[in-house]
Design a protein around this motif. Structure first.
Motif, PDB file in Angstrom:
ATOM      1  N   VAL A  88      -8.444   0.851 -12.957  1.00 38.65           N
ATOM      2  CA  VAL A  88      -7.948   1.018 -14.322  1.00 38.65           C
ATOM      3  C   VAL A  88      -8.952   0.477 -15.328  1.00 38.65           C
ATOM      4  O   VAL A  88      -9.270   1.113 -16.325  1.00 38.65           O
ATOM      5  CB  VAL A  88      -6.581   0.308 -14.494  1.00 38.65           C
ATOM      6  CG1 VAL A  88      -6.164   0.288 -15.956  1.00 38.65           C
ATOM      7  CG2 VAL A  88      -5.522   0.992 -13.647  1.00 38.65           C
ATOM      8  N   ASN A  89      -9.502  -0.693 -15.030  1.00 36.66           N
ATOM      9  CA  ASN A  89     -10.404  -1.381 -15.945  1.00 36.66           C
ATOM     10  C   ASN A  89     -11.855  -1.230 -15.499  1.00 36.66           C
ATOM     11  O   ASN A  89     -12.317  -1.928 -14.596  1.00 36.66           O
ATOM     12  CB  ASN A  89     -10.025  -2.856 -16.028  1.00 36.66           C
ATOM     13  CG  ASN A  89     -10.799  -3.611 -17.083  1.00 36.66           C
ATOM     14  OD1 ASN A  89     -11.721  -3.063 -17.706  1.00 36.66           O
ATOM     15  ND2 ASN A  89     -10.452  -4.864 -17.302  1.00 36.66           N
ATOM     16  N   ARG A 125      -8.456   2.754 -18.499  1.00 29.99           N
ATOM     17  CA  ARG A 125      -7.577   3.925 -18.475  1.00 29.99           C
ATOM     18  C   ARG A 125      -6.633   3.851 -17.281  1.00 29.99           C
ATOM     19  O   ARG A 125      -7.078   3.848 -16.127  1.00 29.99           O
ATOM     20  CB  ARG A 125      -8.388   5.218 -18.383  1.00 29.99           C
ATOM     21  CG  ARG A 125      -9.207   5.528 -19.618  1.00 29.99           C
ATOM     22  CD  ARG A 125      -9.866   6.889 -19.514  1.00 29.99           C
ATOM     23  NE  ARG A 125      -8.893   7.948 -19.257  1.00 29.99           N
ATOM     24  CZ  ARG A 125      -9.223   9.233 -19.145  1.00 29.99           C
ATOM     25  NH1 ARG A 125     -10.496   9.598 -19.254  1.00 29.99           N
ATOM     26  NH2 ARG A 125      -8.288  10.143 -18.917  1.00 29.99           N
ATOM     27  N   SER A 126      -5.337   3.794 -17.545  1.00 31.41           N
ATOM     28  CA  SER A 126      -4.364   3.740 -16.466  1.00 31.41           C
ATOM     29  C   SER A 126      -4.268   5.061 -15.722  1.00 31.41           C
ATOM     30  O   SER A 126      -3.794   5.100 -14.584  1.00 31.41           O
ATOM     31  CB  SER A 126      -2.990   3.352 -17.022  1.00 31.41           C
ATOM     32  OG  SER A 126      -2.554   4.321 -17.972  1.00 31.41           O
ATOM     33  N   ASP A 127      -4.710   6.154 -16.345  1.00 22.13           N
ATOM     34  CA  ASP A 127      -4.659   7.470 -15.694  1.00 22.13           C
ATOM     35  C   ASP A 127      -6.022   7.908 -15.174  1.00 22.13           C
ATOM     36  O   ASP A 127      -6.254   9.092 -14.914  1.00 22.13           O
ATOM     37  CB  ASP A 127      -4.120   8.518 -16.656  1.00 22.13           C
ATOM     38  CG  ASP A 127      -5.035   8.744 -17.865  1.00 22.13           C
ATOM     39  OD1 ASP A 127      -5.964   7.929 -18.076  1.00 22.13           O
ATOM     40  OD2 ASP A 127      -4.809   9.722 -18.598  1.00 22.13           O
ATOM     41  N   TYR A 129      -7.220   7.722 -12.373  1.00 23.32           N
ATOM     42  CA  TYR A 129      -7.155   8.335 -11.039  1.00 23.32           C
ATOM     43  C   TYR A 129      -7.035   9.857 -11.099  1.00 23.32           C
ATOM     44  O   TYR A 129      -7.460  10.553 -10.176  1.00 23.32           O
ATOM     45  CB  TYR A 129      -6.002   7.734 -10.235  1.00 23.32           C
ATOM     46  CG  TYR A 129      -4.617   8.063 -10.733  1.00 23.32           C
ATOM     47  CD1 TYR A 129      -3.923   9.170 -10.248  1.00 23.32           C
ATOM     48  CD2 TYR A 129      -3.985   7.255 -11.669  1.00 23.32           C
ATOM     49  CE1 TYR A 129      -2.645   9.471 -10.696  1.00 23.32           C
ATOM     50  CE2 TYR A 129      -2.706   7.543 -12.120  1.00 23.32           C
ATOM     51  CZ  TYR A 129      -2.035   8.647 -11.627  1.00 23.32           C
ATOM     52  OH  TYR A 129      -0.770   8.933 -12.080  1.00 23.32           O
ATOM     53  N   THR A 146      -2.919  -0.092  -4.361  1.00 22.58           N
ATOM     54  CA  THR A 146      -2.594  -0.445  -5.737  1.00 22.58           C
ATOM     55  C   THR A 146      -1.247  -1.166  -5.729  1.00 22.58           C
ATOM     56  O   THR A 146      -0.574  -1.232  -4.694  1.00 22.58           O
ATOM     57  CB  THR A 146      -2.504   0.824  -6.604  1.00 22.58           C
ATOM     58  OG1 THR A 146      -1.505   1.697  -6.040  1.00 22.58           O
ATOM     59  CG2 THR A 146      -3.842   1.566  -6.645  1.00 22.58           C
ATOM     60  N   THR A 150       3.199   1.731  -8.118  1.00 18.83           N
ATOM     61  CA  THR A 150       2.352   2.880  -8.474  1.00 18.83           C
ATOM     62  C   THR A 150       2.105   3.820  -7.292  1.00 18.83           C
ATOM     63  O   THR A 150       1.521   4.886  -7.460  1.00 18.83           O
ATOM     64  CB  THR A 150       0.992   2.407  -9.019  1.00 18.83           C
ATOM     65  OG1 THR A 150       0.259   1.756  -7.963  1.00 18.83           O
ATOM     66  CG2 THR A 150       1.165   1.439 -10.180  1.00 18.83           C
ATOM     67  N   TRP A 237       1.736  -8.742 -11.150  1.00 20.86           N
ATOM     68  CA  TRP A 237       2.733  -7.781 -10.680  1.00 20.86           C
ATOM     69  C   TRP A 237       3.842  -8.377  -9.820  1.00 20.86           C
ATOM     70  O   TRP A 237       4.914  -7.788  -9.688  1.00 20.86           O
ATOM     71  CB  TRP A 237       2.080  -6.627  -9.916  1.00 20.86           C
ATOM     72  CG  TRP A 237       1.324  -7.015  -8.669  1.00 20.86           C
ATOM     73  CD1 TRP A 237      -0.017  -7.224  -8.554  1.00 20.86           C
ATOM     74  CD2 TRP A 237       1.870  -7.221  -7.361  1.00 20.86           C
ATOM     75  NE1 TRP A 237      -0.353  -7.554  -7.267  1.00 20.86           N
ATOM     76  CE2 TRP A 237       0.790  -7.554  -6.510  1.00 20.86           C
ATOM     77  CE3 TRP A 237       3.145  -7.153  -6.820  1.00 20.86           C
ATOM     78  CZ2 TRP A 237       0.950  -7.832  -5.154  1.00 20.86           C
ATOM     79  CZ3 TRP A 237       3.320  -7.434  -5.461  1.00 20.86           C
ATOM     80  CH2 TRP A 237       2.219  -7.760  -4.660  1.00 20.86           C
TER      81      TRP A 237
END
Length: 459
Positions: A88-89, A125-127, A129, A146, A150, A237
Motif C-alpha cells: 500500500v505504502n 494507494r490501498s488499491d 494491487y 495481508t 483484506t 490491525w
C-alpha cells in the motif's frame, strides 16, 4: 502506479542462469526444471513476506522472511521467473530493498532480490494491487499475505482475472466469502490454495496419517501462542481487522479438518476469551488476549460425538521459542501427542541466550558453501508446493480435482472457515453456542456447511 524493477543484481544471477541445485534440492526439482518459469506476484510486504518490520521491536524468528526468500530461491533454481511485490505504502520500498539486500543477498551466495514493486516509491494507494494484477497474465501465480480482513477482496480480484492464488490463513473470515470463492474458482478454473504450512511439517503429516488408524474421533486439545512483543508489529490491525483465533487457531483447526477428511464434521462452536493486556498495546479499543473455541464434532461412521478445544494467545512472555505449539489427539483406538516447539534441539549463545530451535520450519543458516539450504523446511515446501501445483495445472499434468485431494485448497478448507467464523459470532453474542448448518445429501452435503445459526437461550 507502474511497477519498477528493483534490488541489487549481480552479473550471472537471475532467472535464466539458476546455479546448480545441490543434494535434496536437485532431487525435488525433478520434471519441474523443464517447465517454463512462472511469473509470481506477491501482495503484502510485511514480515512474513519480506522479513521487514518497520519498528523492529518484535524479536521475530523470520528476519529474512519466508515468501520472498522462497520465491527468490525458486527463481535461482529456474522454477520462477518474473517476481512482483505489491503493498500500500510505496514509501517503504527503499527500506524493504535495503533489508532484503542485507538479510538475503549479502547472506546467501548466488541469491538475487530483484523485484518489481507496486505502487511507485512516492505513492500510497490501498488499491495498488489492482494495477499490479493487471500487469500480470491469466495463469500466473500470486501470493496474498495481508491483514485478514483484506484476504477476500484481494483473492477475489486475482481469481476474477484468472490468476492462481496462495492466500495465507485464514483464507477468508466468513463462510459466505469462502463459498463465493469456491464458486469463482470453479468458474475460472484456477487454483486457490490456503497457506497452512503445518500440513508440510513431517511430524504433523505423520500424525495425520496415524489419526486415520485410530478409529472415530474422540478428543483434541491444541495450544499455540506468540510473544506479546509481536503485538507491536500487529498493532494497526489486531483487534480490528482480525483476532488471535483467526490468526493462530486457524493452524490447528485446519490440521484437524485435514485429519478428519470427511470422516467427521463440526456441528457446534462455543467461544470464550481472556482480556486485559492486548487492548493496551494495539490501536483497537478492545482486543482479546487469548481465545478458546470448544467445538463439538460428529463422526460419520457411527454418529458418535467428539470434542475439540483450540486455544491461541498473543500475550505470551519471551521464552525459549517464538511460538509455543502443541496438541493432543485421541481417537477411539489410540492417542497422539505432539510438541512442535521442542524438537530436542537446543542452542545457547552469549548474544541471544537459550533457544529451542526448529530448523524444520525454515533453515536460515547457510551451508558451508554460503548458499541458502532451507529447501526442505516446511515453510519453504508449502510455497513450493503451490508453485509446483500451478505449473502442473498449466502443463495439463494435474487437474483441480486431483489437487483438491492433496492440497489445502479452497474446496478442502471450508470447515476451518466455518469454525473460525462461528467462534467469532459466539464471542460477539456473549459466548452463546453457534450451530453449523449443513446441506442435504449423503455424501457432499454431509460435510458441506451452508450457514451458521446462533443458538438462542430458552426463555
Amino acid at each position: 502506479a507502474g511497477g519498477r524493477a528493483t534490488g541489487p543484481r549481480t552479473e550471472g544471477r537471475g532467472p535464466a542462469g539458476a546455479p546448480r541445485a545441490r543434494g535434496a534440492a536437485r532431487a525435488m526439482a525433478g520434471q519441474a526444471q523443464d517447465r517454463e518459469p512462472l511469473a509470481c506476484l506477491m501482495i503484502g510486504t510485511g514480515e512474513y513476506t519480506s522479513g521487514y518490520s518497520p519498528s523492529r521491536v518484535a524479536a521475530s524468528d523470520k528476519n529474512a522472511g519466508v515468501v520472498a526468500l522462497t520465491l527468490f530461491d525458486l527463481r535461482r533454481r529456474g522454477r520462477v521467473g518474473r517476481i512482483g511485490l505489491c503493498g500500500v505504502n510505496g514509501k517503504k520500498f527503499e527500506s524493504i530493498r535495503q533489508h532484503m539486500n542485507r538479510a538475503i543477498v549479502q547472506t546467501y551466495k548466488g541469491m538475487d532480490s530483484a523485484v518489481e514493486t507496486f505502487p511507485g516509491d512516492d505513492e500510497v494507494r490501498s488499491d495498488a494491487y489492482l494495477a499490479a494484477i493487471d500487469s500480470f497474465q491469466p495463469g500466473d501465480a500470486a501470493t496474498v499475505f495481508t491483514p485478514d480482513n483484506t484476504h477476500f477482496e484481494i483473492t477475489k480480484a486475482l481469481v476474477e482475472r484468472g490468476l492462481h492464488v496462495l492466500t495465507t490463513k485464514p483464507l477468508v473470515k466468513t463462510l459466505d466469502e469462502h463459498r463465493e470463492l469456491i464458486r469463482l474458482a470453479r468458474e475460472k478454473g484456477v487454483l486457490v490454495m490456503c497457506e497452512v504450512h503445518k500440513r508440510f511439517d513431517p511430524i504433523y503429516t505423520d500424525a495425520r496419517d496415524r489419526c486415520a488408524t485410530l478409529g472415530p474421533f474422540s478428543y483434541m486439545n491444541s495450544y499455540m501462542s506468540q510473544p506479546k512483543t509481536q503485538l507491536l508489529t500487529f498493532k494497526s490491525w489486531a483487534g480490528q481487522a482480525s483476532d488471535i483465533s483467526y490468526y493462530l487457531n486457524s493452524h490447528h483447526i485446519d490440521f484437524h479438518e485435514w485429519c478428519m477428511a470427511g470422516r467427521a464434521r463440526p456441528i457446534r462452536v462455543t467461544a470464550s476469551a481472556a482480556t486485559g493486556v492486548a487492548s493496551d498495546m494495539v490501536d483497537a479499543e478492545t482486543c482479546e488476549d487469548t481465545i478458546t473455541l470448544l467445538v463439538q464434532w460428529q463422526n460419520k461412521e457411527d454418529g458418535s460425538l467428539g470434542t475439540a478445544v483450540y486455544t491461541s494467545s498473543w500475550i505470551a512472555p519471551k521464552a525459549e521459542v517464538h511460538s509455543q505449539q502443541r496438541f493432543f489427539y485421541m481417537g477411539h483406538k489410540g492417542e497422539i501427542r505432539v510438541d512442535q516447539a521442542h524438537r530436542g534441539y537446543e542452542v545457547a549463545t552469549d548474544e541471544a541466550g537459550y533457544a529451542s530451535c526448529n530448523p524444520l520450519f525454515m533453515k536460515y543458516t547457510p551451508n558451508p558453501e554460503g548458499e541458502f539450504a532451507g529447501q526442505l523446511g516446511y515453510g519453504y515446501r508449502s510455497i513450493e508446493a503451490f508453485i509446483d501445483a500451478v505449473a502442473a495445472l498449466r502443463s495439463g499434468e494435474k487437474s483441480i480435482d486431483a489437487l483438491n485431494a492433496s492440497l489445502p485448497t479452497v474446496e478442502s478448507t471450508v470447515l476451518t472457515t466455518a469454525i473460525l467464523e462461528a467462534g467469532r459470532r459466539s464471542l460477539d453474542h456473549q459466548g452463546m453456542p453457534v450451530q453449523i448448518v449443513y446441506g442435504t445429501g449423503e455424501d457432499s452435503g454431509w460435510h458441506s456447511p451452508t450457514g451458521l445459526e446462533v443458538v438462542q437461550p430458552v426463555a
